[in-house]
Design a protein around this motif. Structure first.
Motif, PDB file in Angstrom:
ATOM      1  N   THR A  45     -27.528 -16.011   0.744  1.00  0.00           N
ATOM      2  CA  THR A  45     -26.118 -16.291   0.448  1.00  0.00           C
ATOM      3  C   THR A  45     -25.521 -17.122   1.579  1.00  0.00           C
ATOM      4  O   THR A  45     -25.443 -16.672   2.726  1.00  0.00           O
ATOM      5  CB  THR A  45     -25.326 -14.980   0.293  1.00  0.00           C
ATOM      6  OG1 THR A  45     -25.961 -14.172  -0.707  1.00  0.00           O
ATOM      7  CG2 THR A  45     -23.896 -15.277  -0.129  1.00  0.00           C
ATOM      8  N   ARG A  46     -25.087 -18.335   1.239  1.00  0.00           N
ATOM      9  CA  ARG A  46     -24.516 -19.243   2.237  1.00  0.00           C
ATOM     10  C   ARG A  46     -23.070 -19.599   1.942  1.00  0.00           C
ATOM     11  O   ARG A  46     -22.382 -20.155   2.794  1.00  0.00           O
ATOM     12  CB  ARG A  46     -25.370 -20.530   2.308  1.00  0.00           C
ATOM     13  CG  ARG A  46     -26.791 -20.310   2.754  1.00  0.00           C
ATOM     14  CD  ARG A  46     -26.851 -19.947   4.233  1.00  0.00           C
ATOM     15  NE  ARG A  46     -28.219 -19.753   4.692  1.00  0.00           N
ATOM     16  CZ  ARG A  46     -28.846 -18.609   4.732  1.00  0.00           C
ATOM     17  NH1 ARG A  46     -28.207 -17.494   4.355  1.00  0.00           N
ATOM     18  NH2 ARG A  46     -30.079 -18.503   5.152  1.00  0.00           N
ATOM     19  N   THR A  47     -22.626 -19.287   0.734  1.00  0.00           N
ATOM     20  CA  THR A  47     -21.261 -19.634   0.346  1.00  0.00           C
ATOM     21  C   THR A  47     -20.569 -18.442  -0.289  1.00  0.00           C
ATOM     22  O   THR A  47     -21.216 -17.477  -0.703  1.00  0.00           O
ATOM     23  CB  THR A  47     -21.257 -20.803  -0.673  1.00  0.00           C
ATOM     24  OG1 THR A  47     -21.945 -20.384  -1.863  1.00  0.00           O
ATOM     25  CG2 THR A  47     -21.941 -22.036  -0.102  1.00  0.00           C
ATOM     26  N   PHE A  48     -19.222 -18.509  -0.361  1.00  0.00           N
ATOM     27  CA  PHE A  48     -18.457 -17.506  -1.108  1.00  0.00           C
ATOM     28  C   PHE A  48     -18.714 -17.758  -2.597  1.00  0.00           C
ATOM     29  O   PHE A  48     -18.416 -18.838  -3.115  1.00  0.00           O
ATOM     30  CB  PHE A  48     -16.965 -17.642  -0.792  1.00  0.00           C
ATOM     31  CG  PHE A  48     -16.589 -17.088   0.546  1.00  0.00           C
ATOM     32  CD1 PHE A  48     -16.034 -15.827   0.673  1.00  0.00           C
ATOM     33  CD2 PHE A  48     -16.789 -17.843   1.701  1.00  0.00           C
ATOM     34  CE1 PHE A  48     -15.685 -15.322   1.910  1.00  0.00           C
ATOM     35  CE2 PHE A  48     -16.444 -17.338   2.947  1.00  0.00           C
ATOM     36  CZ  PHE A  48     -15.896 -16.082   3.056  1.00  0.00           C
ATOM     37  N   GLN A  49     -19.288 -16.759  -3.277  1.00  0.00           N
ATOM     38  CA  GLN A  49     -19.627 -16.923  -4.690  1.00  0.00           C
ATOM     39  C   GLN A  49     -18.877 -15.894  -5.522  1.00  0.00           C
ATOM     40  O   GLN A  49     -18.954 -14.701  -5.255  1.00  0.00           O
ATOM     41  CB  GLN A  49     -21.134 -16.758  -4.908  1.00  0.00           C
ATOM     42  CG  GLN A  49     -21.995 -17.738  -4.124  1.00  0.00           C
ATOM     43  CD  GLN A  49     -23.473 -17.501  -4.348  1.00  0.00           C
ATOM     44  OE1 GLN A  49     -23.944 -17.506  -5.494  1.00  0.00           O
ATOM     45  NE2 GLN A  49     -24.220 -17.291  -3.275  1.00  0.00           N
ATOM     46  N   ARG A  50     -18.177 -16.396  -6.518  1.00  0.00           N
ATOM     47  CA  ARG A  50     -17.441 -15.505  -7.422  1.00  0.00           C
ATOM     48  C   ARG A  50     -18.187 -15.435  -8.747  1.00  0.00           C
ATOM     49  O   ARG A  50     -18.417 -16.449  -9.405  1.00  0.00           O
ATOM     50  CB  ARG A  50     -16.017 -16.023  -7.661  1.00  0.00           C
ATOM     51  CG  ARG A  50     -15.165 -15.113  -8.554  1.00  0.00           C
ATOM     52  CD  ARG A  50     -13.737 -15.647  -8.610  1.00  0.00           C
ATOM     53  NE  ARG A  50     -12.830 -14.754  -9.311  1.00  0.00           N
ATOM     54  CZ  ARG A  50     -12.550 -14.836 -10.622  1.00  0.00           C
ATOM     55  NH1 ARG A  50     -13.111 -15.796 -11.367  1.00  0.00           N
ATOM     56  NH2 ARG A  50     -11.716 -13.972 -11.178  1.00  0.00           N
ATOM     57  N   THR A  77     -17.123 -22.062  -0.995  1.00  0.00           N
ATOM     58  CA  THR A  77     -16.954 -22.516   0.381  1.00  0.00           C
ATOM     59  C   THR A  77     -18.111 -22.044   1.255  1.00  0.00           C
ATOM     60  O   THR A  77     -18.516 -20.883   1.203  1.00  0.00           O
ATOM     61  CB  THR A  77     -15.630 -21.989   0.975  1.00  0.00           C
ATOM     62  OG1 THR A  77     -14.544 -22.446   0.155  1.00  0.00           O
ATOM     63  CG2 THR A  77     -15.433 -22.499   2.389  1.00  0.00           C
ATOM     64  N   SER A  78     -18.651 -22.955   2.067  1.00  0.00           N
ATOM     65  CA  SER A  78     -19.774 -22.642   2.938  1.00  0.00           C
ATOM     66  C   SER A  78     -19.313 -21.843   4.144  1.00  0.00           C
ATOM     67  O   SER A  78     -18.319 -22.189   4.787  1.00  0.00           O
ATOM     68  CB  SER A  78     -20.460 -23.930   3.399  1.00  0.00           C
ATOM     69  OG  SER A  78     -21.373 -23.681   4.435  1.00  0.00           O
ATOM     70  N   ILE A  79     -20.046 -20.772   4.463  1.00  0.00           N
ATOM     71  CA  ILE A  79     -19.712 -19.959   5.628  1.00  0.00           C
ATOM     72  C   ILE A  79     -19.956 -20.727   6.919  1.00  0.00           C
ATOM     73  O   ILE A  79     -19.243 -20.557   7.911  1.00  0.00           O
ATOM     74  CB  ILE A  79     -20.538 -18.642   5.629  1.00  0.00           C
ATOM     75  CG1 ILE A  79     -20.042 -17.702   6.739  1.00  0.00           C
ATOM     76  CG2 ILE A  79     -22.009 -18.919   5.757  1.00  0.00           C
ATOM     77  CD1 ILE A  79     -18.626 -17.208   6.553  1.00  0.00           C
TER      78      ILE A  79
END
Length: 318
Positions: free
Chosen positions: A199-204, A264-266
């Motif tokens: 997981t590298r991004t905020f995923q909804r 959005t990428s962390i």
């Protein structure tokens, strides 16, 4: 036999002598007996000398021969008895060995049957446990369906999933989806081995990532398709550390408030934090998205690791 004959002819005497010599030379009993062969020597001497034998002389010769034969018979009986004893010992020994072997085989068979029985019982217990789990899951799904059908508005609630790397957030999303759809689809990518997190991004995952086409079972489809719009959405936040610092606090506040856009990428957020002044992200993400605003936070941590106390404390405070 000879006592009644006062005198014998030479031919008769020669015949008797030859018969006795033949008996004493029997290869099966007397040929290798020293006393028997000594008697043979004397008889052959008598046969070759052509002496006139008296009844008394013949009697003595016969008695001597019979004595040798009797002695040899006794020896044969003793040998026979010895062989019988030896044979009995061998039979008893082999019988005992066979009994021990049979006992070993019996014990091995009993142990094998016991293990097979234990495995069968364990298998039945697993099947029963699985059946109980399936029944329990079905009841939970029925409760979810019942609660969703009671709602009058489509669900906009978001559940934020946070935790350290490899704690099982993505696996949780896939498990929830499988429980609802009835089949496994990797909606969220899971890390394995050295790569603990993908997981590298905020995923909804809107409505738990459910879509009508994900449901292939007809009965499940009829039960679940109408409740999909009422299911909550899951937001998978990239892994966080367990350090108490302003950066972590800022990230949590922005994520819970719905300020961080989906996808959005962390790495980009952390880069913005490190390259700018404290509180920059609040200015950068100034607008909250209602679709991303969080109502529930779930903290995940691995049973193999240490409970992230600082992260847990911040979540409880929020």
């Amino acid at each position: 036999m000879m006592h009644n004959i006062p005198q014998l002819s030479d031919d008769e005497v020669e015949g008797y002598l030859k018969d006795m010599i033949a008996v004493l030379k029997d290869p099966k009993a007397l040929l290798y007996d020293s006393e028997a062969q000594t008697a043979v020597t004397h008889l052959e001497t008598l046969l070759n000398t052509r002496l006139i034998l008296t009844t008394d002389m013949e009697k003595k010769a016969i008695e001597s021969t019979l004595s040798v034969i009797e002695d040899v018979g006794t020896q044969c009986e003793e040998v026979s008895n010895a062989h019988k004893i030896r044979f009995q010992e061998i039979v008893e020994k082999e019988t005992l060995r066979c009994q021990e072997k049979l006992q070993d085989l019996t014990n091995e068979s009993i142990e094998k049957i016991r293990k097979e029985t234990d495995n069968s019982l364990k298998g039945l217990q697993r099947e029963r446990k699985n059946a109980d789990l399936v029944e329990k899951n079905e009841n939970i799904l029925k409760d979810i369906i019942h609660l969703c059908k009671k709602k009058k508005e489509k669900c906009l609630e978001n559940i934020l999933l946070i935790g350290t790397a490899g704690c099982g957030r993505s696996a949780f999303i896939n498990t929830v989806h499988k429980a609802l759809s009835g089949r496994y689809i990797m909606k969220a990518k899971c890390g394995h081995g050295k790569c603990l997190s993908l997981t590298r991004t905020f995923q909804r995952f809107t409505n738990c990532g459910m879509k009508e086409e994900d449901i292939v079972n007809t009965d499940r489809y009829n039960d679940v398709k109408d409740i999909v719009p009422y299911l909550p959405s899951l937001i998978d936040m990239p892994p966080l550390g367990d350090a108490y610092n302003p950066q972590l606090q800022e990230l949590l506040e922005l994520a819970i408030g719905g300020y961080i856009p989906n996808g959005t990428s962390i790495e980009s957020i952390c880069k913005l934090q490190s390259e700018n002044y404290p509180g920059f992200l609040k200015d950068y993400f100034a607008t909250s998205d209602p679709d991303m605003k969080v109502g529930i936070v779930l903290l995940f941590y691995s049973g193999k690791g240490i409970l992230p106390i600082q992260l847990k404390t911040k979540c409880e405070f929020k």
